[in-house]
Scaffold this motif. Sequence first.
Motif, mmCIF file in Angstrom:
data_model
loop_
_atom_site.group_PDB
_atom_site.id
_atom_site.type_symbol
_atom_site.label_atom_id
_atom_site.label_comp_id
_atom_site.label_asym_id
_atom_site.label_seq_id
_atom_site.Cartn_x
_atom_site.Cartn_y
_atom_site.Cartn_z
ATOM 1 N N ARG A 74 -11.955 1.946 33.395
ATOM 2 C CA ARG A 74 -11.882 3.288 32.811
ATOM 3 C C ARG A 74 -12.016 4.368 33.879
ATOM 4 N N LEU A 75 -12.938 4.178 34.799
ATOM 5 C CA LEU A 75 -13.108 5.166 35.870
ATOM 6 C C LEU A 75 -11.876 5.227 36.767
ATOM 7 N N ASP A 76 -11.306 4.073 37.064
ATOM 8 C CA ASP A 76 -10.119 4.032 37.917
ATOM 9 C C ASP A 76 -8.905 4.669 37.241
ATOM 10 N N ASN A 77 -8.881 4.652 35.909
ATOM 11 C CA ASN A 77 -7.725 5.158 35.161
ATOM 12 C C ASN A 77 -8.024 6.442 34.397
ATOM 13 N N TYR A 78 -9.086 7.120 34.771
ATOM 14 C CA TYR A 78 -9.440 8.421 34.183
ATOM 15 C C TYR A 78 -9.564 8.373 32.663
ATOM 16 N N TYR A 79 -10.091 7.280 32.142
ATOM 17 C CA TYR A 79 -10.337 7.106 30.700
ATOM 18 C C TYR A 79 -9.091 7.265 29.843
ATOM 19 N N LEU A 80 -7.926 6.957 30.379
ATOM 20 C CA LEU A 80 -6.712 7.024 29.582
ATOM 21 C C LEU A 80 -6.791 5.973 28.473
ATOM 22 N N PRO A 81 -6.554 6.382 27.222
ATOM 23 C CA PRO A 81 -6.783 5.467 26.099
ATOM 24 C C PRO A 81 -5.860 4.252 26.077
ATOM 25 N N TRP A 82 -4.681 4.351 26.679
ATOM 26 C CA TRP A 82 -3.760 3.209 26.658
ATOM 27 C C TRP A 82 -3.981 2.248 27.830
ATOM 28 N N LYS A 83 -4.923 2.591 28.694
ATOM 29 C CA LYS A 83 -5.267 1.704 29.803
ATOM 30 C C LYS A 83 -6.495 0.882 29.414
ATOM 31 N N CYS A 84 -6.709 -0.210 30.063
ATOM 32 C CA CYS A 84 -7.912 -1.051 29.907
ATOM 33 C C CYS A 84 -8.056 -1.641 28.511
ATOM 34 N N GLN A 85 -6.959 -1.800 27.801
ATOM 35 C CA GLN A 85 -7.038 -2.326 26.438
ATOM 36 C C GLN A 85 -7.524 -3.774 26.417
ATOM 37 N N GLU A 86 -7.106 -4.564 27.379
ATOM 38 C CA GLU A 86 -7.521 -5.967 27.413
ATOM 39 C C GLU A 86 -9.030 -6.084 27.653
ATOM 40 N N GLU A 87 -9.533 -5.299 28.597
ATOM 41 C CA GLU A 87 -10.968 -5.313 28.884
ATOM 42 C C GLU A 87 -11.777 -4.843 27.673
ATOM 43 N N LYS A 88 -11.270 -3.804 27.014
ATOM 44 C CA LYS A 88 -11.947 -3.272 25.824
ATOM 45 C C LYS A 88 -11.968 -4.310 24.716
ATOM 46 N N LEU A 103 -26.879 -1.076 26.426
ATOM 47 C CA LEU A 103 -25.735 -1.987 26.542
ATOM 48 C C LEU A 103 -26.023 -3.176 27.456
ATOM 49 N N ARG A 104 -27.256 -3.340 27.859
ATOM 50 C CA ARG A 104 -27.609 -4.471 28.725
ATOM 51 C C ARG A 104 -27.917 -5.687 27.860
ATOM 52 N N ASP A 105 -26.863 -6.281 27.361
ATOM 53 C CA ASP A 105 -26.998 -7.429 26.483
ATOM 54 C C ASP A 105 -26.161 -8.586 27.027
ATOM 55 N N TYR A 106 -25.870 -9.549 26.183
ATOM 56 C CA TYR A 106 -25.125 -10.730 26.623
ATOM 57 C C TYR A 106 -23.665 -10.413 26.951
ATOM 58 N N CYS A 107 -23.214 -9.191 26.664
ATOM 59 C CA CYS A 107 -21.835 -8.805 26.944
ATOM 60 C C CYS A 107 -21.727 -7.852 28.128
ATOM 61 N N ALA A 108 -22.798 -7.644 28.838
ATOM 62 C CA ALA A 108 -22.781 -6.710 29.968
ATOM 63 C C ALA A 108 -21.809 -7.160 31.053
ATOM 64 N N HIS A 109 -21.598 -8.464 31.175
ATOM 65 C CA HIS A 109 -20.665 -8.949 32.197
ATOM 66 C C HIS A 109 -19.232 -8.504 31.909
ATOM 67 N N LEU A 110 -18.932 -8.139 30.673
ATOM 68 C CA LEU A 110 -17.609 -7.622 30.329
ATOM 69 C C LEU A 110 -17.576 -6.094 30.338
ATOM 70 N N PHE A 111 -18.731 -5.482 30.134
ATOM 71 C CA PHE A 111 -18.797 -4.020 30.132
ATOM 72 C C PHE A 111 -18.589 -3.449 31.537
ATOM 73 N N ILE A 112 -19.079 -4.142 32.549
ATOM 74 C CA ILE A 112 -18.981 -3.651 33.926
ATOM 75 C C ILE A 112 -17.514 -3.493 34.361
ATOM 76 N N PRO A 113 -16.660 -4.520 34.204
ATOM 77 C CA PRO A 113 -15.251 -4.309 34.591
ATOM 78 C C PRO A 113 -14.532 -3.306 33.686
ATOM 79 N N LEU A 114 -14.943 -3.198 32.422
ATOM 80 C CA LEU A 114 -14.347 -2.209 31.528
ATOM 81 C C LEU A 114 -14.615 -0.802 32.044
ATOM 82 N N MET A 115 -15.843 -0.521 32.428
ATOM 83 C CA MET A 115 -16.167 0.815 32.924
ATOM 84 C C MET A 115 -15.480 1.091 34.265
ATOM 85 N N LYS A 116 -15.373 0.072 35.108
ATOM 86 C CA LYS A 116 -14.664 0.257 36.383
ATOM 87 C C LYS A 116 -13.199 0.599 36.123
#
Length: 100
Positions: free
Chosen positions: A49-63, A34-47
Motif C-alpha cells: 500500500r505504501l509503495d502504491n500510494y494506497y491505490l484501491p486497485w493495487k494490492c488486491q491479492e495481499e488484501k 493487529l498483532r495477531d496470527y495474521c500479522a505476517h500477511l499484514f506487513i507485506p500488505l502495508m508495504k
Amino acid sequence: VRVHINMATNAKPFERKMKVTPEEMAEAKVPLHLRDYCAHLFIPLMKCRLDNYYLPWKCQEEKHEWDECELQDYLDRVRQKRRLVAQKKLAEKRNSANKQ
C-alpha cells in the motif's frame, strides 16, 4: 499458543504459532490491535500500500490473503468457544447425574 482439536474426527490438536516476532512487528510499525496470527500477511500488505500510494486497485491479492486469514482466525475462535461451552455443559450434566 492456541491448541485446536477437531471434535468431528477426534484428530490430534495442533498449535498455532506466530510467524513473525514482536520485534519484527514493532519494526514494521504494526498497530497493537493487529498483532495477531495474521500479522505476517499484514506487513507485506502495508508495504504494498505504501509503495502504491494506497491505490484501491493495487494490492488486491495481499488484501484478500490478509482478509481470509482474519476470517479463519475469527472462525477458529468461534469454534473454540463453542467447544468450551459444549465441554462445560457436558461436565455439568455429568455432575448433576452423579448427584442424583
